[in-house]
Design an enzyme around this catalytic site. Structure first.
Site, short mmCIF file in Angstrom:
data_model
loop_
_atom_site.label_atom_id
_atom_site.label_comp_id
_atom_site.label_asym_id
_atom_site.label_seq_id
_atom_site.Cartn_x
_atom_site.Cartn_y
_atom_site.Cartn_z
N GLU A 1 -3.59 7.51 -3.92
CA GLU A 1 -3.70 6.09 -3.48
C GLU A 1 -3.56 5.08 -4.39
OE1 GLU A 1 -6.24 4.61 0.48
OE2 GLU A 1 -7.08 4.38 -1.35
N TYR B 1 0.98 -0.95 -0.06
CA TYR B 1 0.07 0.06 -0.03
C TYR B 1 0.96 1.25 -0.11
CZ TYR B 1 -3.09 3.74 1.57
OH TYR B 1 -3.65 4.94 1.75
#
Ligand code: GDP
Ligand code: MN
Length: 388
Positions: A196, A108
């Site tokens: 993101e 991530y």
């Protein structure tokens, strides 16, 4: 403003962020053709603004063009329900078909503005993939952060430290540093409010690339980016918010029952607080801004009352530059030309407030005029309770 994954990938690619090859399809046949051109395993991905598509059945890994066609026909037109959509889901208008990746690890990487620190923060985690929200909630120590100084920007050692945090090794570190730097560059250059990458993957071949991409842009900076503004997809936005933005009104949908017409964001906050205090909650607020003429008030009423949750409306306007008597005349003229079938409470305060109140009271129209904010809030809450 939000954009679709495929658009985010196209933007990021121009900044040197590595993304898989792919194409956009609006029919199963187009998906089949793209899969043929790409060859081998492909991934068919629903394009909606909400995340969590994998969990809702909107992401399918398939082995050949026939399966890609089938997957696209399953996904296209479906109302995709994910943890981030409403209960009714979001209609899928197109799918992104991209080359499959042999995933070794799902990581991530995200960048957000931390308002408390007034700085950008880059977040990285080895626990990437579809359960990152759970990771953040239960094991926040698995998310590592670098705070960026606005004067110097992202420093090379910070990018290296993040790459290490992600557990990258050997040549992957170089790729990771380049990836993080490119994402940061894209964030700043396009005035993002959020970037993101989840998952950021390391492939079995040892390549670091973005399998998913989410970019949100700061609406207040969009005037600097006509190319980005062109990516807007209003089908994905609240229809009333879209309508309001066409009239240059700021409308925010909330989940209570009082419609609020105010001028200025601060007054909107105070109005919502006092409605809550009086025992109800706002269904929305609509900021009519400085110029409160008949046309604006009419458009505002139209938007407020087409929100089915609204059981009563409170108008709370402070006449600072704009005079209350003029606002009152605008409100009366607007109300004479339309019918509103929910109770209405109006409170005007500031310059010529008393003249304004008189105009309202002498209009012969049906609404409650309040002098004090407390009285206005209590009046509108009573009307809501009465309607229920
Ligand atoms: P989201 O659920 O809306 O965040 O959609 P993502 O684009 O993140 O996809 C969800 C999941 O699908 C990812 O976490 C991956 O596990 C999987 N996925 C996406 N692309 C590929 C791919 O090319 N190969 C494989 N094997 N899995 C993929
Ligand atoms: Mn994702």
């Amino acid at each position: 403003m939000k954009i679709h994954e495929y658009q985010a990938k196209e933007v990021l690619k121009t900044f040197g962020v590595p993304v898989p090859k792919g194409g956009l399809a609006t029919t199963p046949e187009e998906a089949e053709q793209i899969a043929k051109d790409l060859g081998g395993t492909v991934v068919v991905k629903a394009q909606i603004h909400a995340g969590g598509r994998g969990k809702g059945g909107g992401v399918k890994v398939v082995k050949n063009p026939e399966e890609a066609k089938q997957a696209a026909s399953d996904i296209l037109g479906m109302d995709l329900i994910t943890p981030q959509t409403g209960p009714g889901g979001q209609k899928v208008k197109f799918v992104w078909v991209e080359e499959g990746t042999d995933i070794d690890r799902e990581l991530y990487l995200g960048i957000v503005l931390d308002r408390a620190q007034s700085r950008l923060v880059i977040m990285a985690s080895q626990a990437g993939g579809m359960n990152i929200e759970e990771v953040a909630a239960t094991t926040p120590e698995k998310i590592l952060k670098e705070v960026i100084h606005p004067g110097v920007g992202l420093l090379p050692f910070q990018a290296r430290r993040l790459a290490m945090d992600l557990g990258l090794e050997g040549d992957q570190i170089k790729q990771g540093v380049a990836f993080i730097s490119a994402l940061y560059k894209a964030y700043v250059a396009t005035d993002c409010s959020l970037a993101e990458i989840n998952p950021l993957v390391v492939s079995k071949q040892g390549d670091v690339l973005a399998l998913d991409a989410k970019l949100n842009f700061d609406d207040n900076a969009l005037y600097r980016h006509p190319d980005l503004l062109a990516l807007r997809d209003t089908d994905e936005e609240d229809p009333l918010e879209v309508e309001a933005s066409e009239f240059a009104l700021n409308y925010i949908k909330l989940d209570g029952e009082v419609g609020c017409m105010v001028n200025g964001a601060g007054l909107a906050m105070a109005t919502m607080d006092i409605i809550k205090h009086a025992g109800s909650s706002p269904a929305n607020f609509l900021d009519v801004g400085g110029g409160t003429n008949v046309e604006r008030v009419k458009n505002a009423f139209q938007i407020l009352t087409s929100d089915k949750d609204v059981k009563a409306v409170l108008i709370n306007i402070f006449g600072g530059i704009v005079r209350c008597d003029l606002v009152a005349e605008g409100v009366v003229a607007a109300l004479k030309s339309m019918t509103i079938d929910v109770p209405l409470v109006i409170r005007l305060q500031g310059t010529n407030a008393e003249e304004g109140a008189k105009i309202l009271e002498n209009s012969g129209l049906e609404f409650t005029v309040a002098r004090r904010l407390q009285e206005a809030a209590e009046g509108v809450v009573k009307a809501v309770k009465g309607a229920a």
